[in-house]
Write a protein that holds these residues in place. Structure first.
Motif, PDB file in Angstrom:
ATOM      1  N   ASN A  42      -8.154   7.366  -3.751  1.00 40.84           N
ATOM      2  CA  ASN A  42      -7.938   6.146  -4.533  1.00 40.84           C
ATOM      3  C   ASN A  42      -7.074   6.432  -5.751  1.00 40.84           C
ATOM      4  N   PHE A  43      -7.367   7.569  -6.409  1.00 43.47           N
ATOM      5  CA  PHE A  43      -6.619   7.944  -7.606  1.00 43.47           C
ATOM      6  C   PHE A  43      -5.140   8.131  -7.270  1.00 43.47           C
ATOM      7  N   ILE A  44      -4.868   8.827  -6.174  1.00 36.48           N
ATOM      8  CA  ILE A  44      -3.484   9.076  -5.761  1.00 36.48           C
ATOM      9  C   ILE A  44      -2.776   7.760  -5.447  1.00 36.48           C
ATOM     10  N   GLU A  45      -3.468   6.882  -4.714  1.00 36.65           N
ATOM     11  CA  GLU A  45      -2.870   5.600  -4.335  1.00 36.65           C
ATOM     12  C   GLU A  45      -2.578   4.741  -5.561  1.00 36.65           C
ATOM     13  N   GLU A  46      -3.488   4.751  -6.530  1.00 37.61           N
ATOM     14  CA  GLU A  46      -3.271   3.952  -7.741  1.00 37.61           C
ATOM     15  C   GLU A  46      -2.077   4.481  -8.529  1.00 37.61           C
ATOM     16  N   ALA A  47      -1.941   5.800  -8.602  1.00 38.04           N
ATOM     17  CA  ALA A  47      -0.801   6.391  -9.306  1.00 38.04           C
ATOM     18  C   ALA A  47       0.509   6.005  -8.618  1.00 38.04           C
ATOM     19  N   CYS A  48       0.499   5.976  -7.293  1.00 42.43           N
ATOM     20  CA  CYS A  48       1.690   5.577  -6.540  1.00 42.43           C
ATOM     21  C   CYS A  48       2.033   4.114  -6.799  1.00 42.43           C
ATOM     22  N   GLU A  49       1.015   3.287  -6.955  1.00 42.26           N
ATOM     23  CA  GLU A  49       1.258   1.868  -7.222  1.00 42.26           C
ATOM     24  C   GLU A  49       1.810   1.663  -8.634  1.00 42.26           C
ATOM     25  N   VAL A  50       1.440   2.534  -9.569  1.00 44.42           N
ATOM     26  CA  VAL A  50       2.052   2.496 -10.900  1.00 44.42           C
ATOM     27  C   VAL A  50       3.545   2.800 -10.774  1.00 44.42           C
ATOM     28  N   ALA A  51       3.866   3.833  -9.981  1.00 43.33           N
ATOM     29  CA  ALA A  51       5.270   4.204  -9.787  1.00 43.33           C
ATOM     30  C   ALA A  51       6.055   3.046  -9.171  1.00 43.33           C
ATOM     31  N   GLU A  52       5.434   2.338  -8.242  1.00 44.92           N
ATOM     32  CA  GLU A  52       6.101   1.202  -7.605  1.00 44.92           C
ATOM     33  C   GLU A  52       6.356   0.089  -8.621  1.00 44.92           C
ATOM     34  N   ALA A  53       5.391  -0.161  -9.495  1.00 43.66           N
ATOM     35  CA  ALA A  53       5.566  -1.189 -10.530  1.00 43.66           C
ATOM     36  C   ALA A  53       6.685  -0.801 -11.491  1.00 43.66           C
ATOM     37  N   ILE A  54       6.800   0.483 -11.792  1.00 44.45           N
ATOM     38  CA  ILE A  54       7.892   0.966 -12.652  1.00 44.45           C
ATOM     39  C   ILE A  54       9.231   0.713 -11.974  1.00 44.45           C
ATOM     40  N   ASP A  55       9.315   1.036 -10.674  1.00 39.17           N
ATOM     41  CA  ASP A  55      10.556   0.816  -9.934  1.00 39.17           C
ATOM     42  C   ASP A  55      10.929  -0.664  -9.885  1.00 39.17           C
ATOM     43  N   GLU A  56       9.925  -1.523  -9.832  1.00 44.10           N
ATOM     44  CA  GLU A  56      10.169  -2.975  -9.807  1.00 44.10           C
ATOM     45  C   GLU A  56      10.588  -3.512 -11.177  1.00 44.10           C
ATOM     46  N   LYS A  57      10.377  -2.707 -12.223  1.00 46.40           N
ATOM     47  CA  LYS A  57      10.642  -3.141 -13.608  1.00 46.40           C
ATOM     48  C   LYS A  57       9.870  -4.432 -13.916  1.00 46.40           C
ATOM     49  N   ASN A  58       8.618  -4.436 -13.472  1.00 46.85           N
ATOM     50  CA  ASN A  58       7.763  -5.611 -13.622  1.00 46.85           C
ATOM     51  C   ASN A  58       6.626  -5.285 -14.596  1.00 46.85           C
ATOM     52  N   PRO A  59       6.724  -5.716 -15.860  1.00 45.59           N
ATOM     53  CA  PRO A  59       5.704  -5.372 -16.867  1.00 45.59           C
ATOM     54  C   PRO A  59       4.300  -5.841 -16.497  1.00 45.59           C
ATOM     55  N   ASP A  60       4.190  -7.034 -15.949  1.00 46.25           N
ATOM     56  CA  ASP A  60       2.862  -7.564 -15.597  1.00 46.25           C
ATOM     57  C   ASP A  60       2.218  -6.730 -14.500  1.00 46.25           C
ATOM     58  N   HIS A  61       3.006  -6.380 -13.503  1.00 48.99           N
ATOM     59  CA  HIS A  61       2.484  -5.538 -12.421  1.00 48.99           C
ATOM     60  C   HIS A  61       2.130  -4.150 -12.954  1.00 48.99           C
ATOM     61  N   LEU A  62       2.984  -3.618 -13.844  1.00 47.98           N
ATOM     62  CA  LEU A  62       2.722  -2.303 -14.426  1.00 47.98           C
ATOM     63  C   LEU A  62       1.428  -2.313 -15.225  1.00 47.98           C
ATOM     64  N   LYS A  63       1.213  -3.369 -16.008  1.00 44.70           N
ATOM     65  CA  LYS A  63      -0.021  -3.484 -16.790  1.00 44.70           C
ATOM     66  C   LYS A  63      -1.247  -3.455 -15.880  1.00 44.70           C
TER      67      LYS A  63
END
Length: 275
Positions: A42-63
């Motif tokens: 779960n921890f690994i998957e959540e970290a990957c989803e943070v990276a995806e939000a960064i790539d999207e340049k989406n502040p709400d998703h990143l938060k």
């Protein structure tokens, strides 16, 4: 009924308390049963989803995704606190001391006038802190749980700092060709294919480093490109009223090459109509 204060806005301490409640007797049966090992992925998957939000340049998703990672940190700390080994404050204490120690140009009297000098000092301090007596120790310190291409990249970077590096990109290309030849032999003999494939990938990472390319990003881009072309092939097959499995690979490859070289396909189509 638990004693909990509902608020319009919550902070980190509130999250810490929610995790405690969830894991306490009378809390959530699922949360109570979890261990470090059971939620490791779960921890690994959540970290990957943070990276995806960064790539999207989406502040709400990143938060949102940073919140999920923060939950993982608090959850693991809560497990250790219940075991009496350490708590979240101990975690914060450790990282604070590490940051102070590794930034002597900020918190002490040392000088570091460039990013390069900061990174050099960081690596030297890290070696002292971790008791890494040899360059091999630094290679062994690279996490084995990293994605393979990133791990190869970090190992090669540390080897370069020790003076172990190809003189130029052509030498690295020659090594790549050598490894490709060995892989071909292994495939023909059906022996040591996994080892030789690994050697080829490791050599490919070296090329990426010469051009300052992130190998994971390069492969990720190729994955996206494959999906786009695959979608085009599937659409072309569907237009024939068929499914992918209905056509032989040779016909699928014709459609694939049209997706790969659309300009050429359009040119050939125009020539066919004009004739």
């Amino acid at each position: 009924m638990i004693n909990f204060e509902y608020k319009k806005s919550y902070n980190v301490e509130d999250l810490r308390e929610i995790v405690r409640i969830l894991r306490a007797p009378g809390g959530c049966p699922w949360d109570i049963q979890q261990t470090h090992e059971s939620i490791r992925r779960n921890f690994i998957e959540e970290a990957c989803e943070v990276a995806e939000a960064i790539d999207e340049k989406n502040p709400d998703h990143l938060k949102e995704e940073l919140g999920d990672v923060l939950l993982q940190v608090l959850f693991h700390a809560s497990i250790e606190e219940d075991a009496g080994r350490f708590n979240l404050d101990d975690v914060a204490d450790g990282i604070c001391k590490k940051l102070i120690y590794r930034h002597p140009h900020v918190f002490a009297q040392e000088q570091a006038d460039s990013v390069g000098q900061v990174l050099t000092n960081w690596e030297e301090l890290k070696r002292k802190e971790k008791g890494q007596a040899t360059d091999t120790d630094t290679l062994n310190s690279v996490a084995r749980t990293l994605p393979g291409l990133w791990r190869a990249e970090k190992i090669q970077a540390k080897a370069e700092r020790a003076g172990f590096e190809w003189p130029d990109v052509q030498a690295a290309m020659d090594k790549l060709e050598e490894e490709l030849g060995e892989l071909k032999t292994a495939v023909a003999e059906q022996s040591n294919v996994e080892e030789e494939l690994g050697d080829l990938l490791f050599a490919a990472v070296k090329i990426a480093r010469f051009f300052q390319i992130d190998p994971e990003e390069a492969l990720g881009g190729t994955c996206e490109k494959f999906i786009r072309r695959f979608a085009g092939v599937e659409a072309a097959v569907a237009a024939q009223g068929k499914k992918m499995k209905d056509l032989p690979v040779s016909q699928l490859m014709v459609l694939w090459n049209r997706e790969k070289h659309p300009e050429k396909a359009q040119s050939e189509e125009k020539e066919g109509k004009s004739s």
